[in-house]
Design an enzyme around this catalytic site. Sequence first.
Site, PDB file in Angstrom:
ATOM      1  N   SER A 279       0.815  -1.209   0.000  1.00 47.45           N
ATOM      2  CA  SER A 279       0.000   0.000   0.000  1.00 47.45           C
ATOM      3  C   SER A 279       0.852   1.264   0.000  1.00 47.45           C
ATOM      4  O   SER A 279       1.924   1.314   0.614  1.00 47.45           O
ATOM      5  CB  SER A 279      -0.888  -0.009   1.252  1.00 47.45           C
ATOM      6  OG  SER A 279      -1.324   1.295   1.541  1.00 47.45           O
TER       7      SER A 279
ATOM      8  N   GLN B 288       1.527  -0.139  -4.919  1.00 47.01           N
ATOM      9  CA  GLN B 288       0.481   0.851  -5.144  1.00 47.01           C
ATOM     10  C   GLN B 288       1.090   2.235  -5.057  1.00 47.01           C
ATOM     11  O   GLN B 288       1.952   2.480  -4.216  1.00 47.01           O
ATOM     12  CB  GLN B 288      -0.603   0.719  -4.072  1.00 47.01           C
ATOM     13  CG  GLN B 288      -1.698   1.735  -4.299  1.00 47.01           C
ATOM     14  CD  GLN B 288      -2.772   1.664  -3.247  1.00 47.01           C
ATOM     15  OE1 GLN B 288      -2.509   1.817  -2.064  1.00 47.01           O
ATOM     16  NE2 GLN B 288      -3.981   1.435  -3.677  1.00 47.01           N
TER      17      GLN B 288
ATOM     18  N   HIS C 166     -13.086  -0.511  -2.575  1.00 45.76           N
ATOM     19  CA  HIS C 166     -12.276  -0.361  -1.359  1.00 45.76           C
ATOM     20  C   HIS C 166     -12.885  -1.162  -0.202  1.00 45.76           C
ATOM     21  O   HIS C 166     -12.773  -0.776   0.956  1.00 45.76           O
ATOM     22  CB  HIS C 166     -12.213   1.127  -0.978  1.00 45.76           C
ATOM     23  CG  HIS C 166     -10.856   1.627  -0.594  1.00 45.76           C
ATOM     24  ND1 HIS C 166     -10.048   2.355  -1.430  1.00 45.76           N
ATOM     25  CD2 HIS C 166     -10.173   1.535   0.569  1.00 45.76           C
ATOM     26  CE1 HIS C 166      -8.940   2.691  -0.804  1.00 45.76           C
ATOM     27  NE2 HIS C 166      -8.978   2.198   0.422  1.00 45.76           N
TER      28      HIS C 166
HETATM   29  C1  LIG Z   1      -7.209  -2.055   6.978  1.00 42.02           C
HETATM   30  C2  LIG Z   1      -7.370  -1.755   5.530  1.00 42.02           C
HETATM   31  C3  LIG Z   1      -6.527  -0.861   4.926  1.00 42.02           C
HETATM   32  C4  LIG Z   1      -6.663  -0.580   3.570  1.00 42.02           C
HETATM   33  N1  LIG Z   1      -5.778   0.287   2.971  1.00 42.02           N
HETATM   34  C5  LIG Z   1      -5.839   0.473   1.633  1.00 42.02           C
HETATM   35  C6  LIG Z   1      -4.844   1.246   0.986  1.00 42.02           C
HETATM   36  O1  LIG Z   1      -3.914   1.728   1.600  1.00 42.02           O
HETATM   37  N2  LIG Z   1      -4.961   1.396  -0.353  1.00 42.02           N
HETATM   38  C7  LIG Z   1      -5.997   0.842  -1.079  1.00 42.02           C
HETATM   39  O2  LIG Z   1      -6.083   1.026  -2.294  1.00 42.02           O
HETATM   40  N3  LIG Z   1      -6.931   0.089  -0.477  1.00 42.02           N
HETATM   41  C8  LIG Z   1      -6.857  -0.130   0.842  1.00 42.02           C
HETATM   42  N4  LIG Z   1      -7.767  -0.928   1.443  1.00 42.02           N
HETATM   43  C9  LIG Z   1      -8.806  -1.583   0.616  1.00 42.02           C
HETATM   44  C10 LIG Z   1      -8.271  -2.926   0.094  1.00 42.02           C
HETATM   45  O3  LIG Z   1      -7.239  -2.767  -0.839  1.00 42.02           O
HETATM   46  C11 LIG Z   1      -9.381  -3.714  -0.597  1.00 42.02           C
HETATM   47  O4  LIG Z   1      -9.903  -2.940  -1.653  1.00 42.02           O
HETATM   48  C12 LIG Z   1     -10.504  -4.144   0.323  1.00 42.02           C
HETATM   49  O5  LIG Z   1     -10.008  -4.504   1.591  1.00 42.02           O
HETATM   50  C13 LIG Z   1     -11.220  -5.336  -0.323  1.00 42.02           C
HETATM   51  O6  LIG Z   1     -12.305  -5.723   0.402  1.00 42.02           O
HETATM   52  P1  LIG Z   1     -12.280  -6.924   1.498  1.00 42.02           P
HETATM   53  O7  LIG Z   1     -11.611  -6.350   2.698  1.00 42.02           O
HETATM   54  O8  LIG Z   1     -13.712  -7.189   1.677  1.00 42.02           O
HETATM   55  O9  LIG Z   1     -11.503  -8.078   0.914  1.00 42.02           O
HETATM   56  C14 LIG Z   1      -7.670  -1.216   2.807  1.00 42.02           C
HETATM   57  C15 LIG Z   1      -8.505  -2.142   3.423  1.00 42.02           C
HETATM   58  C16 LIG Z   1      -8.354  -2.427   4.760  1.00 42.02           C
HETATM   59  C17 LIG Z   1      -9.252  -3.449   5.381  1.00 42.02           C
END
Ligand SMILES: Cc1cc2nc3c(=O)[nH]c(=O)nc-3n(C[C@H](O)[C@H](O)[C@H](O)COP(=O)(O)O)c2cc1C
Length: 392
Positions: free
Chosen positions: A109, A130, A277
Amino acid sequence: MRKKWIVSLDDYRLASRKHLPKMISDYLEGGALDETTMRANEDRLNALMLRQRSLVDVSDVDTSTTVLGHSLALPLMVAPMGMLTIFHPGSDPAVARAAVGAGSIFIHSAWAGCSLEEVARVAPNNLWAQIAFWKDPAETASYVKRARAVGVETLVVAGDVGSSSKRERDLHHGLSMPPRPPVLDYFNAATRPGWLWGWLTGRKMTYGNYEIDGRPLRMNEMNSWMASNKNPGATWDQFAKLRSEWSGNLVIKGIMDAEDAARAVDEGADGIFVSNHGGRQFDSQPATIDVLPSIVEAVGGRAEVYLDGGIRRGHDVAKAVALGARAALAGRPFAYALATGGEPAVDHAFAILQEELKGAMGFVGKTSVAALDTTIFANNNHAYAREGVLVE
Ligand SMILES: Cc1cc2nc3c(=O)[nH]c(=O)nc-3n(C[C@H](O)[C@H](O)[C@H](O)COP(=O)(O)O)c2cc1C
């Protein structure tokens, strides 16, 4: 620390609650506003029923595939997650090593607590980075340079971070920067001595991906750093510029609209990452699985398509692939495992998903990932048939 009773990713979700203070598990499990989109991601996947086939030779089910020419043992990767440090001291390197062991890919990330370089040391060939379009183009350019220097071949542009999210669980816990939790949260944190110990000793409470005055950015400095670097004005112009400068693969994450997907391909994207997200940014938008078919159609095979959001079971992976995704990704489930038992638990999470995927492929009578198509769906998928998503 693997417990015998943990046999699913949901078990890891429940187990992680025993390890994390409530304000941290709410941050991990929660989503934006009413969390409608977050729930829809899982609900709509669950609403898709599969078609069991009998007497098919499934003695050799192969879950392997490729993404952008890179071999994967299963069509599943780790979605980028910032701040993994707050769940377990092993943080990004632990998850990245597990991804290597499972024959998967770890996406680092742009908001990670560990530097890209640190993760590249443990997963040099299984790492995508990313990036965000920061206000100062020099800051973005310097990050691209760092990615190139550690051998990253695929950049993932964060396309859905221009606006700020409103996560009400976090607001109730005072999780702003710096955090101002209510007294009750301090008491609750005291009931998680393992987490507290990690926090006081091993945990690097930094945004270690960026430096200020030659040292990692501290968490309490992130707000002002973000305030001066976040770029709500980023547009396709920045994407086109990056495309002209970056000869490696370029993926855009956060695509939820067929027109945007087509535009991204026209601008030279190699991968379209369908994502809301995990419902953490903007609520009241569709589940990713519902928009996938129209995006796959708009892309028309000119780029690979990936999907995340609500992937909790091996059969969810099969459903996404059958509807046109090259691979699925999961976020929270890997963080639940990390929080529960560090790297061995993330290894276990991968193993669970692979076994479930194998089982699902066997039951629907498909022995290769390439064979997963819409014929795997039961013809009583009324909800989908009504909306014209599945035309079987
Ligand atoms: C704790 C946490 C931090 C996240 N941080 C980012 C991030 O820094 N960049 C990003 O594009 N998505 C981020 N996401 C979204 C994830 O990349 C992803 O799209 C999402 O978790 C997918 O859904 P799921 O948790 O149901 O598998 C984050 C998700 C979580 C749970």
